[in-house]
Design a protein around this motif. Structure first.
Motif, short mmCIF file in Angstrom:
data_model
loop_
_atom_site.label_atom_id
_atom_site.label_comp_id
_atom_site.label_asym_id
_atom_site.label_seq_id
_atom_site.Cartn_x
_atom_site.Cartn_y
_atom_site.Cartn_z
N ASP A 261 0.84 -1.20 0.00
CA ASP A 261 0.00 0.00 0.00
C ASP A 261 0.87 1.25 0.00
OD1 ASP A 261 -1.53 2.26 1.25
OD2 ASP A 261 -3.14 0.79 1.27
N ALA A 262 1.83 1.32 0.89
CA ALA A 262 2.65 2.53 1.02
C ALA A 262 3.50 2.78 -0.21
CB ALA A 262 3.54 2.41 2.26
N LEU A 263 4.15 1.75 -0.73
CA LEU A 263 4.99 1.92 -1.92
C LEU A 263 4.15 2.23 -3.15
CD1 LEU A 263 7.60 -0.90 -1.26
CD2 LEU A 263 8.08 1.55 -1.38
N SER A 264 2.99 1.61 -3.26
CA SER A 264 2.12 1.88 -4.41
C SER A 264 1.62 3.33 -4.38
CB SER A 264 0.93 0.92 -4.40
OG SER A 264 1.35 -0.40 -4.60
N ALA A 265 1.23 3.80 -3.21
CA ALA A 265 0.79 5.19 -3.10
C ALA A 265 1.90 6.14 -3.51
CB ALA A 265 0.35 5.49 -1.66
N PHE A 266 3.13 5.85 -3.11
CA PHE A 266 4.28 6.69 -3.46
C PHE A 266 4.50 6.71 -4.96
CE2 PHE A 266 8.81 7.71 -3.82
CZ PHE A 266 8.92 8.81 -2.97
#
Length: 376
Positions: A261-266
């Motif tokens: 989730d975090a890397l995809s959002a970035f």
């Protein structure tokens, strides 16, 4: 349930680890974690520092607000409450079809394309009519044929845009005609949009933005260049559909995990940079592919519109020997392609050209060698 073998995926599962020159994959050359973080060095350092201290809980069940906000910017008329994270686009398609289809329902599916879009509803007991693509029409299906196929009880139309394995793309005007037909009978349209082209001359639109019963699926794979982040999503304006997906997610996946989730959002927050990188790779390598086709008399190609896959015709290979040729190419030359029979279209091969330039050039050169040497 009689679930058919997923022929393309089974081929890759069997053979991809043996390849020296893999020109079969349809994603843009994958980014490293370091490349992702360097999209914005200061923000990337902060993200990495935060992740080191992040508890590996389930995280946000439907996708974090940050992720859903980034995804919502890809659509018009679709807010964050109508976006749900999934395990890749494959997971999104699986859930969408499971939510809508019961035994006896009528489904129309673009064919051939991503096998899940016609074999999964068929496995659920649906009556699936194949909306066949036509090579002479640039690998697009006929709208006249769709008019003849659609019925008052048609529940769902399944599309892949741009399409696997050809790269063919339906522009806005074409999709508007599909929507008119779907709307006339109240059918949903599910569109897998992982291969959205980077050609800015095309009139591109997501089906979820175009139609209130349109369902767009997408993922971090392919154009966004991070298939190792197993994160996709569904987007739709339809309340009933989205709420049904909420129920199914609890039975099948719960969440996508805090790291993905975090890397995809970035990545999505730096979408312009990511797509500029992808566009550069695709444009350079498509030029190489076209040049090779022009010089290689044993093949032909309808070039895709800046999409990361192509469907090359093997002019001198007998259709019934397509897979045998591909296996011998791998074993003798170390080059991996996907034979067209894995898409029910023998005498062709899927070539994913958006890989490292050196891999593509060497792979094509060895493919030419094997086309001349095969069974001589």
């Amino acid at each position: 349930m009689n679930l058919a073998e997923f022929k393309c995926e089974a081929w890759l599962n069997n053979w991809e680890r043996l390849a020296t020159y893999d020109i079969a994959q349809s994603t843009v050359e994958a980014m490293t974690v370091d490349e992702i973080l360097k999209l914005d060095s200061e923000a990337g350092e902060r993200l990495w520092r935060d992740l080191r201290h992040e508890k590996l809980s389930y995280g946000w069940i439907e996708g974090s607000p940050r992720l859903k906000t980034a995804i919502s910017k890809l659509y018009e008329g679709v807010d964050t409450d109508h976006i749900l994270a999934s395990n890749g686009a494959t997971g999104a398609n699986f859930l969408a079809i499971l939510a809508l289809i019961e035994a006896g329902d009528h489904v129309i599916a673009q064919y051939p394309t991503y096998q899940q879009l016609y074999d999964w509803p068929e496995s659920l007991g649906a009556e699936v009519d194949y909306w066949k693509v036509e090579e002479e029409a640039g690998w697009l299906p006929s709208l006249e044929a769709l008019k003849e196929m659609i019925r008052p009880d048609t529940k769902l139309i399944c599309l892949n845009n741009a399409a696997q394995p050809t790269g063919a793309f339906m522009e806005r005007k074409f999709l508007e005609e599909v929507v008119k037909l779907a709307k006339s009978v109240g059918a949903y349209i599910l569109c897998d949009e992982v291969y959205m082209p980077l050609d800015d001359s095309l009139d591109r639109v997501a089906i979820a933005s175009l139609y209130e019963k349109g369902i767009s699926t997408n993922s971090m794979s392919k154009t966004y260049s991070v298939p190792g982040l197993r994160l996709g999503w569904l987007a739709s304006q339809d309340d009933d559909f989205i709420n049904e997906i909420r129920k199914l997610r609890d039975y099948t996946m719960i969440s996508t995990g805090v790291l993905d989730d975090a890397l995809s959002a970035f990545v999505l927050e730096h979408r312009d940079q990511v797509l500029a990188r992808a566009k550069g790779i695709i444009q350079e390598n498509l030029t190489i592919l076209k040049s090779w086709v022009d010089q290689e008399s044993n093949v032909s190609l309808q070039a895709p519109p800046e999409v990361s896959l192509s469907f090359v015709k093997l002019e001198t290979i007998p259709p019934e020997e397509t897979e045998a040729f591909a296996i011998s190419l791998l074993k003798e030359k170390g080059v991996l392609i996907i034979p067209g029979n894995r898409f029910d279209m023998p005498a062709y091969a899927r070539i994913g050209y958006a890989c490292e330039r050196e891999v593509l050039e060497k792979g094509l050169a060895l493919l030419s060698e094997h086309l001349r040497e095969y069974k001589k």
